[in-house]
Design an enzyme around this catalytic site. Structure first.
Site, PDB file in Angstrom:
ATOM      1  N   ARG A 155      43.778   0.794  63.205  1.00 35.30           N
ATOM      2  CA  ARG A 155      44.303  -0.574  63.297  1.00 35.30           C
ATOM      3  C   ARG A 155      44.139  -1.175  64.692  1.00 35.30           C
ATOM      4  O   ARG A 155      44.480  -2.348  64.904  1.00 35.30           O
ATOM      5  CB  ARG A 155      45.781  -0.600  62.877  1.00 35.30           C
ATOM      6  CG  ARG A 155      46.722   0.164  63.766  1.00 35.30           C
ATOM      7  CD  ARG A 155      48.149   0.013  63.310  1.00 35.30           C
ATOM      8  NE  ARG A 155      49.068   0.699  64.205  1.00 35.30           N
ATOM      9  CZ  ARG A 155      50.379   0.478  64.238  1.00 35.30           C
ATOM     10  NH1 ARG A 155      50.926  -0.416  63.446  1.00 35.30           N
ATOM     11  NH2 ARG A 155      51.143   1.159  65.074  1.00 35.30           N
TER      12      ARG A 155
ATOM     13  N   GLU B  34      54.096  -0.549  51.040  1.00 37.56           N
ATOM     14  CA  GLU B  34      52.858   0.004  51.571  1.00 37.56           C
ATOM     15  C   GLU B  34      52.334   1.145  50.702  1.00 37.56           C
ATOM     16  O   GLU B  34      53.008   2.160  50.548  1.00 37.56           O
ATOM     17  CB  GLU B  34      53.124   0.509  52.996  1.00 37.56           C
ATOM     18  CG  GLU B  34      53.860  -0.492  53.891  1.00 37.56           C
ATOM     19  CD  GLU B  34      54.568   0.157  55.083  1.00 37.56           C
ATOM     20  OE1 GLU B  34      55.539  -0.439  55.594  1.00 37.56           O
ATOM     21  OE2 GLU B  34      54.161   1.263  55.481  1.00 37.56           O
TER      22      GLU B  34
ATOM     23  N   HIS C 176      49.398  -1.043  55.338  1.00 36.79           N
ATOM     24  CA  HIS C 176      50.733  -1.405  55.818  1.00 36.79           C
ATOM     25  C   HIS C 176      51.007  -2.883  55.552  1.00 36.79           C
ATOM     26  O   HIS C 176      51.208  -3.685  56.457  1.00 36.79           O
ATOM     27  CB  HIS C 176      50.807  -1.106  57.314  1.00 36.79           C
ATOM     28  CG  HIS C 176      52.193  -0.960  57.858  1.00 36.79           C
ATOM     29  ND1 HIS C 176      53.090  -1.990  57.837  1.00 36.79           N
ATOM     30  CD2 HIS C 176      52.821   0.086  58.423  1.00 36.79           C
ATOM     31  CE1 HIS C 176      54.210  -1.584  58.405  1.00 36.79           C
ATOM     32  NE2 HIS C 176      54.081  -0.324  58.760  1.00 36.79           N
TER      33      HIS C 176
ATOM     34  N   GLN D 249      50.843   5.701  67.453  1.00 39.96           N
ATOM     35  CA  GLN D 249      51.551   5.667  66.169  1.00 39.96           C
ATOM     36  C   GLN D 249      50.647   4.996  65.145  1.00 39.96           C
ATOM     37  O   GLN D 249      49.977   4.006  65.444  1.00 39.96           O
ATOM     38  CB  GLN D 249      52.854   4.859  66.340  1.00 39.96           C
ATOM     39  CG  GLN D 249      53.399   4.222  65.078  1.00 39.96           C
ATOM     40  CD  GLN D 249      54.848   4.549  64.768  1.00 39.96           C
ATOM     41  OE1 GLN D 249      55.318   5.672  64.997  1.00 39.96           O
ATOM     42  NE2 GLN D 249      55.529   3.554  64.259  1.00 39.96           N
TER      43      GLN D 249
ATOM     44  N   ARG E  15      50.977  -7.583  64.423  1.00 41.66           N
ATOM     45  CA  ARG E  15      52.283  -7.462  63.769  1.00 41.66           C
ATOM     46  C   ARG E  15      52.318  -8.332  62.517  1.00 41.66           C
ATOM     47  O   ARG E  15      52.855  -9.433  62.513  1.00 41.66           O
ATOM     48  CB  ARG E  15      53.380  -7.882  64.736  1.00 41.66           C
ATOM     49  CG  ARG E  15      54.801  -7.790  64.202  1.00 41.66           C
ATOM     50  CD  ARG E  15      55.203  -6.418  63.762  1.00 41.66           C
ATOM     51  NE  ARG E  15      55.279  -5.539  64.937  1.00 41.66           N
ATOM     52  CZ  ARG E  15      55.317  -4.210  64.819  1.00 41.66           C
ATOM     53  NH1 ARG E  15      55.267  -3.624  63.623  1.00 41.66           N
ATOM     54  NH2 ARG E  15      55.374  -3.463  65.903  1.00 41.66           N
TER      55      ARG E  15
ATOM     56  N   ASP F   2      63.751   2.019  55.723  1.00 38.24           N
ATOM     57  CA  ASP F   2      62.508   2.661  56.150  1.00 38.24           C
ATOM     58  C   ASP F   2      62.383   3.954  55.348  1.00 38.24           C
ATOM     59  O   ASP F   2      62.922   4.985  55.729  1.00 38.24           O
ATOM     60  CB  ASP F   2      62.550   2.951  57.666  1.00 38.24           C
ATOM     61  CG  ASP F   2      61.180   3.333  58.205  1.00 38.24           C
ATOM     62  OD1 ASP F   2      61.051   3.465  59.429  1.00 38.24           O
ATOM     63  OD2 ASP F   2      60.254   3.501  57.380  1.00 38.24           O
TER      64      ASP F   2
HETATM   65  O1  TA6 Z   1      55.647   1.914  57.648  1.00 38.08           O
HETATM   66  C1  TA6 Z   1      56.950   1.832  58.126  1.00 38.08           C
HETATM   67  C2  TA6 Z   1      56.925   2.256  59.587  1.00 38.08           C
HETATM   68  O2  TA6 Z   1      56.379   3.520  59.707  1.00 38.08           O
HETATM   69  C3  TA6 Z   1      58.315   2.150  60.211  1.00 38.08           C
HETATM   70  O3  TA6 Z   1      58.804   3.424  60.559  1.00 38.08           O
HETATM   71  C4  TA6 Z   1      58.114   1.256  61.418  1.00 38.08           C
HETATM   72  O4  TA6 Z   1      57.872   1.978  62.553  1.00 38.08           O
HETATM   73  C5  TA6 Z   1      56.900   0.446  61.012  1.00 38.08           C
HETATM   74  O5  TA6 Z   1      56.084   1.345  60.338  1.00 38.08           O
HETATM   75  C6  TA6 Z   1      56.181  -0.296  62.099  1.00 38.08           C
HETATM   76  O6  TA6 Z   1      55.484   0.559  62.910  1.00 38.08           O
HETATM   77  P1  TA6 Z   1      54.696  -0.052  64.175  1.00 38.08           P
HETATM   78  O7  TA6 Z   1      53.990   1.121  64.797  1.00 38.08           O
HETATM   79  O8  TA6 Z   1      53.713  -1.070  63.626  1.00 38.08           O
HETATM   80  O9  TA6 Z   1      55.707  -0.674  65.049  1.00 38.08           O
END
Ligand code: TA6
Length: 277
Positions: free
Chosen positions: A75, A252, A148, A70, A52, A193
């Site tokens: 990563r 990003e 990111h 996601q 994080r 966002d």
């Molecule tokens: O890049 C922005 C984003 O896509 C937000 O929608 C939020 O979810 C963030 O990334 C963090 O995502 P994560 O999967 O690291 O919690």
């Protein structure tokens, strides 16, 4: 080397860049002993969960994914240290990281690939050179990619981001509705966002560490994502402190609003330069 090992590029003058092999996540960039990146005090370093903070590497999927986690698998997998840190004639320090397809990656995304990530630490700059190669003889694949980046800031409410005026954006805080940015500088005073599309090559963020400016230059990354979870969504994340949102802003560089299509035997290249001004 253990998956949570770190590699340090040290240019001297308390100017260093630290990369965790878990996701090749840049977890620190210090310029004259000033940290430029935000990493949550609650970040998890278990070699499984995405870190994080710092600069997680998003590939081959941006956002939610039917076939996997996601933001993709890059990563959360261990990367190879392709080239150990080397001081160049210029005094800069360079290292290269890489991943290629494994049983794990093919279980989600059944393609051969090779991804190299070259980092160069300069006096007040950090350079990112990325290449994705499709070694297949006959299979084309498509992907998203994004850096990111979590910038550390004294107070996000005082930051201004240039280079977004007139750009169309997908607002994920308003069910993905599409708008056009009217402001010459973007400020953040609420949950934000947004996926800005076809943005210029350069952005400047004001009022980053010690009131300085951060310049972002990007090549072959047509999109820019701006994110701050603010109060509400800070609480949603177990690896993010409830009171940490004022001290970070994600700006990003990515190729996310349309996929990169990579034909057999071809390569895709993209790069970013971060500069403390
Ligand atoms: O890049 C922005 C984003 O896509 C937000 O929608 C939020 O979810 C963030 O990334 C963090 O995502 P994560 O999967 O690291 O919690």
């Amino acid at each position: 080397m253990a998956a949570t090992s770190v590699v340090v590029l040290d240019r001297g003058n308390n100017t260093t860049c630290t990369i965790n092999l878990h996701g090749a996540t840049v977890v620190s960039w210090r310029v004259n002993n000033q940290e430029q990146l935000f990493v949550s005090k609650q970040a998890v370093f278990d070699g499984k969960k995405a870190i994080r903070g710092g600069i997680p590497f998003v590939f081959p999927q941006f956002g939610s994914w039917t076939y996997g986690p996601q933001h993709g698998f890059a990563r959360i997998v261990p990367w190879n240290l392709e080239k150990t840190p080397e001081r160049l004639a210029s005094g800069d320090v360079e290292a290269v990281f890489s991943i290629m397809d494994t049983d794990f990656t093919r279980s989600m995304w059944n393609f051969q690939f090779r991804l190299t990530y070259r980092l160069i630490l300069r006096e007040k700059e950090l350079h990112f050179n990325i290449a994705v190669y499709n070694p297949s003889k006959d299979l084309t694949f498509s992907f998203n990619m994004l850096l990111h980046t979590y910038f550390k800031v004294p107070d996000v409410r005082r930051c201004q981001i240039t280079g977004l005026q007139g750009c169309t954006f997908i607002d994920k805080t308003r069910d993905g509705a599409v708008y056009q940015e009217a402001r010459d500088v973007v400020t953040i005073n609420e949950w934000t966002d947004r996926v800005y599309q076809n943005t210029p090559q350069e952005h400047i963020i004001t009022n980053v560490v010690s009131g300085r400016k951060m310049r972002i230059q990007k090549y072959n990354f047509p999109d820019t994502v701006i994110w701050n979870p603010w109060v509400d969504h800070a609480k949603d994340m177990s690896d993010f402190g409830d009171d940490e949102y004022p001290n970070m802003v994600c700006v990003e560089a990515g190729h996310v609003s349309s996929p990169v299509i990579l034909l057999p035997g071809t390569a895709f290249e993209a790069s970013q330069i971060l500069q403390v001004m």
